[in-house]
Design a protein around this motif. Structure first.
Motif, PDB file in Angstrom:
ATOM      1  N   ARG A  82      27.846  14.527  -4.420  1.00 27.65           N
ATOM      2  CA  ARG A  82      28.945  14.043  -3.585  1.00 27.65           C
ATOM      3  C   ARG A  82      30.237  13.951  -4.382  1.00 27.65           C
ATOM      4  NH1 ARG A  82      31.289   9.324  -2.377  1.00 27.65           N
ATOM      5  NH2 ARG A  82      29.794   8.102  -3.583  1.00 27.65           N
ATOM      6  N   ARG A  83      30.143  13.535  -5.636  1.00 29.22           N
ATOM      7  CA  ARG A  83      31.345  13.439  -6.468  1.00 29.22           C
ATOM      8  C   ARG A  83      31.848  14.809  -6.913  1.00 29.22           C
ATOM      9  NH1 ARG A  83      28.056   9.201  -8.509  1.00 29.22           N
ATOM     10  NH2 ARG A  83      28.887   7.141  -7.987  1.00 29.22           N
ATOM     11  N   PRO A  86      34.079  17.813  -3.895  1.00 24.68           N
ATOM     12  CA  PRO A  86      35.509  18.059  -3.671  1.00 24.68           C
ATOM     13  C   PRO A  86      36.157  18.861  -4.801  1.00 24.68           C
ATOM     14  CG  PRO A  86      34.958  15.754  -3.231  1.00 24.68           C
ATOM     15  CD  PRO A  86      33.764  16.377  -3.892  1.00 24.68           C
ATOM     16  N   VAL A 185      37.001  20.907   1.840  1.00 25.73           N
ATOM     17  CA  VAL A 185      37.125  19.682   1.037  1.00 25.73           C
ATOM     18  C   VAL A 185      37.078  18.456   1.943  1.00 25.73           C
ATOM     19  CG1 VAL A 185      38.689  18.332  -0.408  1.00 25.73           C
ATOM     20  CG2 VAL A 185      38.381  20.758  -0.865  1.00 25.73           C
ATOM     21  N   SER A 189      34.105  15.703   1.812  1.00 28.91           N
ATOM     22  CA  SER A 189      34.439  14.358   1.349  1.00 28.91           C
ATOM     23  C   SER A 189      33.920  13.280   2.282  1.00 28.91           C
ATOM     24  CB  SER A 189      35.966  14.218   1.214  1.00 28.91           C
ATOM     25  OG  SER A 189      36.463  15.124   0.258  1.00 28.91           O
ATOM     26  N   TRP A 190      33.445  13.697   3.471  1.00 24.39           N
ATOM     27  CA  TRP A 190      32.919  12.741   4.436  1.00 24.39           C
ATOM     28  C   TRP A 190      31.641  12.121   3.883  1.00 24.39           C
ATOM     29  CZ3 TRP A 190      35.378  12.237   9.314  1.00 24.39           C
ATOM     30  CH2 TRP A 190      34.754  11.365  10.198  1.00 24.39           C
ATOM     31  N   ARG A 191      31.554  10.816   3.928  1.00 26.07           N
ATOM     32  CA  ARG A 191      30.364  10.135   3.416  1.00 26.07           C
ATOM     33  C   ARG A 191      29.219  10.340   4.399  1.00 26.07           C
ATOM     34  NH1 ARG A 191      29.435   6.448  -0.498  1.00 26.07           N
ATOM     35  NH2 ARG A 191      31.665   6.252  -0.886  1.00 26.07           N
TER      36      ARG A 191
END
Length: 199
Positions: A82-83, A86, A185, A189-191
């Motif tokens: 997740r990090r 992007p 992106v 970036s959506w959780r």
């Protein structure tokens, strides 16, 4: 003994939190890739005057970059997909920006293609990792949706970029790919759902 219980419905997986944004990211990411890759060969031959054999050289350089990225996969393990996502997508977008600004040089194209393979490796890996981690119990269904979106992106990318390339040239098509990567992106970036782990 035959399995019991309801048969998974692919479209029902779209209701899982986080699936749709990542599929949007997949659609944008893969459409940009196929839109540029589909016309890069023609650009090399008709735009830069390179022989048709240059297509093979570019494909080889891309593959070397894609394979070399495996040496850096530990970064994803340490930071989590997740990090990393992007930054990976922005790096791919930077390559498209490079194509737009320096695509009139064959040597520049070769260097950018190596970076393209390198960054695409990270982008594709973290995308698959995040999708697979959302809901392990429905991983197969979610990955099936990912495959469907990818195949649609093959069509959308090559079909949609054709008129752009024919009328405005390779640089404009590369700028369009950059815009798609910014969309990727945003989707990446959506959780995602709380069950997603590895971060």
């Amino acid at each position: 003994m035959p399995a019991t219980g309801p048969v998974p419905q692919p479209l029902a997986a779209l209701r899982i939190a986080g699936v749709k944004p990542l599929l949007v990211a997949c659609a944008a990411f893969m459409s940009a890739f196929y839109g540029i890759y589909g016309y890069l060969g023609d650009h090399l031959h008709n735009g830069l005057g390179e022989p048709v054999s240059a297509n093979g050289i570019v494909a080889l350089v891309y593959g070397i970059g894609f394979g070399a990225a495996a040496l850096l996969d530990g970064i994803v393990d340490r930071l989590g997909p997740r990090r990393v996502m992007p930054f990976a997508f922005l790096a791919v977008g930077a390559v498209y920006l490079g194509f737009a600004l320096a695509g009139d040089s064959f040597l520049a194209v070769l260097g950018l293609t190596f970076l393209w393979g390198l960054t695409n490796h990270f982008g594709l890996n973290v995308l698959i990792m995040r999708l697979a981690a959302i809901d392990p119990s429905r991983r197969g269904t979610i990955m099936g949706l990912n495959s469907a979106v990818t195949y649609l992106a093959v069509f959308a990318g090559t079909t949609g970029f054709g008129p752009l390339y024919a009328s405005r040239g390779f640089a404009f098509a590369a700028f369009a790919a950059l815009v798609l990567m910014l969309i990727a992106v945003a989707g990446g970036s959506w959780r995602t759902a709380p069950v997603e782990t590895k971060d």
